[in-house]
Design an enzyme around this catalytic site. Structure first.
Site, PDB file in Angstrom:
ATOM      1  N   ALA A  70      30.752  55.236  23.139  1.00  0.00           N
ATOM      2  CA  ALA A  70      31.148  55.847  21.863  1.00  0.00           C
ATOM      3  C   ALA A  70      30.464  57.206  21.739  1.00  0.00           C
ATOM      4  CB  ALA A  70      30.736  54.941  20.713  1.00  0.00           C
ATOM      5  N   GLY A 116      30.787  51.273  24.387  1.00  0.00           N
ATOM      6  CA  GLY A 116      32.083  50.963  23.787  1.00  0.00           C
ATOM      7  C   GLY A 116      33.197  50.870  24.811  1.00  0.00           C
ATOM      8  N   GLU A 119      32.956  47.421  26.061  1.00  0.00           N
ATOM      9  CA  GLU A 119      33.382  46.511  24.981  1.00  0.00           C
ATOM     10  C   GLU A 119      34.910  46.480  24.884  1.00  0.00           C
ATOM     11  OE1 GLU A 119      30.098  46.197  21.598  1.00  0.00           O
ATOM     12  OE2 GLU A 119      30.537  48.280  22.060  1.00  0.00           O
TER      13      GLU A 119
END
Length: 707
Positions: A70, A116, A119
């Site tokens: 991110a 992220g 993820e």
């Protein structure tokens, strides 16, 4: 959709949907809050085609990365824990929609897939990775004082089991593709040329089947699914974590708490807890400090120390086959990928350097990081001898001989006689001023300091030290080359001790002063370990070598004054054969891997060990002189900015990262308050604690080092 979108959807003739990621104007794909609306539009498109689609493949259009995580800048914009929590919840919702799609979803991964990015991949049913060394999978949020906030703490344990996921999330380690496959994070590892074809085959094979279910070993199921098994794992993990973090990194405890909660209360509640704790961690001073290091190192990658265009280094040479020379040759071949010629006064010296390199490469081969052929190719890039053969083709010579001015000046003369007129001479000195080494040079513009830290292959920092006559081109070329060696370079002014050793010396001297009051060695080292340093000061002196400390101190005293004069212990130690670890004894005695305080040291120094001071008081006594000296270095232009000073201290001597470096730490205390503390110490322990002019001036106008 506009051309400036990061996500684009297309559907091929076989009714397979392709979701491509390409963040416009950025080298790396990073996830941003603004992308949530784009993804909503994508999900709406997918819903329209729902019954016709066989599956979805997520891939990157960047040539060398999937998603690097991110965008950390989003977190700095948050003004409250609730705001940060909302960001995490947005990510969780987006990835849950991906997980809920009624057909197989495959992540086709090449390059970094981190934070992220992983993820997102974990929300897919399958992960296919390239076998490239560039492909790395990991959840490194803990290194920013955070936990994975978009489902990572809940999905990873359910995919690969509790133990391996705790190891990954608590350390932030990055897995190569083969290791990821072995652990079950990846389902296939393939050459880059067939990545998308293999991803497609996963859709074809699973198009009519139920969604994939996470697999875990029987032992893992037993351990993770029983209250007792879980309790044992979490107790052990908490114990290990406390030993490592000493309570200084709240993210580690939060990770354990969130994973345990999710396994006990269920996936949905686990996600809620994850977002809540993520929000709290974003606002902690520890995370803010760690994020500042991330931003600083990112900025520094664009800074070459001068505006000149760096020259390409195609061949390098190293003078000296000792530990430093061997380490420098290793990072030049392994990371910078240039052939290196090692010159030593004896063939034994060259042989030792080659053996050292072989040992490091062999370690990598055993861990399957490189193959036998790659090991042989790397060793073929190394050559050596006692003469200057091939130096006339060398672009850069790095000198790593003894700390002797006359010897180093002789090396400059020898290289100028045997190398090209453009060859850079970089001297790895820890204390001798560079202008003195360049004093008799015919081409002083090519001479520069390049100070590595030991062991070279592990320590991330180098100091680049131009003297007044060093050309801008030499500076930028050396900075660029150090970066290719995998180092973080800081450019510092030519002065005795440069920056890192100059701020380290007062810290070490004060530790010795405390020792001479009778504080036990273990108490002293433990106090600084608990403060956040990776090793205690007494252990550090043993590791560096008592003889090295004895050589450096007089140079600093002569150049910078009496404040660098420490207690008179070096001669007593050296006369007793105590050089530190390398001689088997210093303050500690060393037998194999066993290390313990050598109690006879107290008698030698005429001390009666007795613990009289609190740990925090010991730590502050050692750290305050370091802070004082760091401010002097900034004001004298030894370092170019507080940023460079913080990075130099963290990467060079292990200043606690969660404090952000000496300058951020001083801002955190407050300059006025710091001046008060120093004045109290000066009254109690002596003038060496008196705050320097730079601190007094800043306290007077209530200034900070960072705005």
């Amino acid at each position: 959709m506009s051309e400036q979108t990061a996500f684009k959807l297309s559907i091929d003739e076989q009714q397979i949907a392709w979701l491509s990621i390409d963040v416009p104007g950025e080298k790396m794909n990073t996830l941003q809050a603004a992308f949530a609306d784009e993804m909503e539009a994508i999900f709406a498109q997918l819903a329209e085609q729902k019954s016709a689609l066989k599956g979805l493949i997520v891939h990157s259009l960047k040539p060398d990365n999937f998603i690097a995580g991110a965008d950390v800048r989003m977190l700095d914009a948050c003004t409250s824990a609730k705001e940060a929590q909302a960001l995490a919840e947005k990510g969780q919702q987006m990835f849950q929609k991906l997980a809920d799609l009624p057909y197989p979803v495959v992540a086709a991964i090449h390059g970094p897939c981190l934070g992220g990015g992983l993820e997102l991949a974990l929300a897919c049913d399958f992960r296919v990775c390239t076998d490239s060394d560039n492909t790395r999978l990991g959840l490194p949020e803990v290194q920013l004082g955070l936990l994975p906030g978009s489902g990572g703490t809940q999905r990873l344990p359910r995919l690969i089991g509790l133990l391996p996921s705790l190891d990954m999330i608590l350390t932030g380690k990055q897995l190569r593709a083969k290791k990821a496959k072995k652990l079950g994070v990846a389902d296939a590892v393939v050459p880059q040329t067939v990545l998308l074809d293999v991803a497609k085959s996963f859709v074809e094979k699973n198009a009519r089947k139920n969604k994939a279910k996470p697999k875990a070993s029987t032992k893992e199921k037993l351990m993770a699914n029983t209250g007792l098994g879980r309790k044992v794992i979490f107790e052990q993990a908490a114990k290990k974590t406390r030993q490592k973090t000493r309570g200084n990194y709240p993210a580690a405890d939060a990770i354990l708490d969130v994973i345990r909660f999710g396994l006990e209360k269920g996936f949905e509640k686990g996600l809620q807890k994850e977002a809540e704790r993520f929000g709290e961690l974003v606002m902690t001073p520890e995370s803010k400090a760690l994020r500042s290091i991330f931003f600083a190192t990112t900025e520094m990658k664009k800074d070459n120390g001068s505006d000149a265009e760096p020259r390409t280094i195609a061949r390098a040479a190293v003078l000296g086959g000792g530990l430093m020379g061997a380490g420098i040759s290793h990072v030049s071949v392994a990371k910078a990928k240039v052939p290196v010629r090692i010159k030593d006064v004896s063939n034994d010296g060259v042989l030792n350097a080659l053996k050292y390199n072989f040992k490091l490469f062999e370690k990598q081969r055993k861990r399957r990081i490189i193959s036998k052929v790659q090991l042989q190719n790397k060793m073929m890039q190394l050559s050596g001898g006692t003469d200057f053969t091939t130096f006339n083709h060398t672009d850069m010579v790095i000198e790593a001989v003894f700390e002797d001015l006359a010897l180093k000046q002789q090396m400059v003369a020898d290289v100028e006689q045997n190398a090209k007129p453009t060859t850079i001479f970089a001297t790895n000195t820890s204390s001798l001023p560079i202008h003195q080494i360049a004093e008799q040079a015919q081409r002083p513009e090519n001479v520069v300091g390049l100070h590595y830290f030991s062991p070279v292959e592990k320590m991330p920092l180098v100091e680049v030290i131009p003297h007044q006559g060093t050309s801008d081109e030499t500076i930028s070329t050396v900075v660029e080359f150090a970066r290719k060696q995998g180092k973080t370079p800081i450019v510092v002014k030519d002065c005795a001790g440069f920056y890192v050793n100059r701020i380290l010396a007062p810290y070490m001297n004060e530790a010795a002063q405390v020792l001479m009051t009778g504080e036990p060695i273990e108490q002293l080292d433990t106090a600084l370990l608990n403060f956040g340093f990776p090793v205690g000061p007494i252990t550090l002196l043993d590791e560096v070598g008592v003889d090295i400390g004895a050589k450096i101190m007089p140079i600093l005293v002569a150049e910078l004054g009496e404040r660098f004069q420490g207690p008179d212990v070096f001669d007593k130690l050296l006369n007793d054969g105590r050089k530190g670890r390398k001689s088997g004894k210093g303050f500690y005695s060393y037998k194999g891997k066993k290390k313990e305080v050598d109690k006879s040291i107290y008698k030698l120094l005429g001390l009666q060990p007795e613990s009289k001071m609190a740990e925090k008081e010991i730590a502050m006594r050692c750290v305050l002189p370091m802070l004082n000296e760091a401010v002097r270095c900034l004001d004298e232009g030894i370092i170019r900015s507080p940023r460079d000073g913080d990075i130099g201290a963290i990467f060079g001597i292990g200043f606690p990262p969660f404090l952000g470096g000496p300058f951020r730490y001083m801002d955190q205390i407050g300059i006025k308050k710091l001046v008060e503390i120093m004045n109290e110490h000066a009254q109690k322990y002596g003038d060496r604690f008196a705050p320097c002019d730079g601190l007094l001036t800043r306290a007077g106008v209530d200034a900070r080092f960072y705005s």
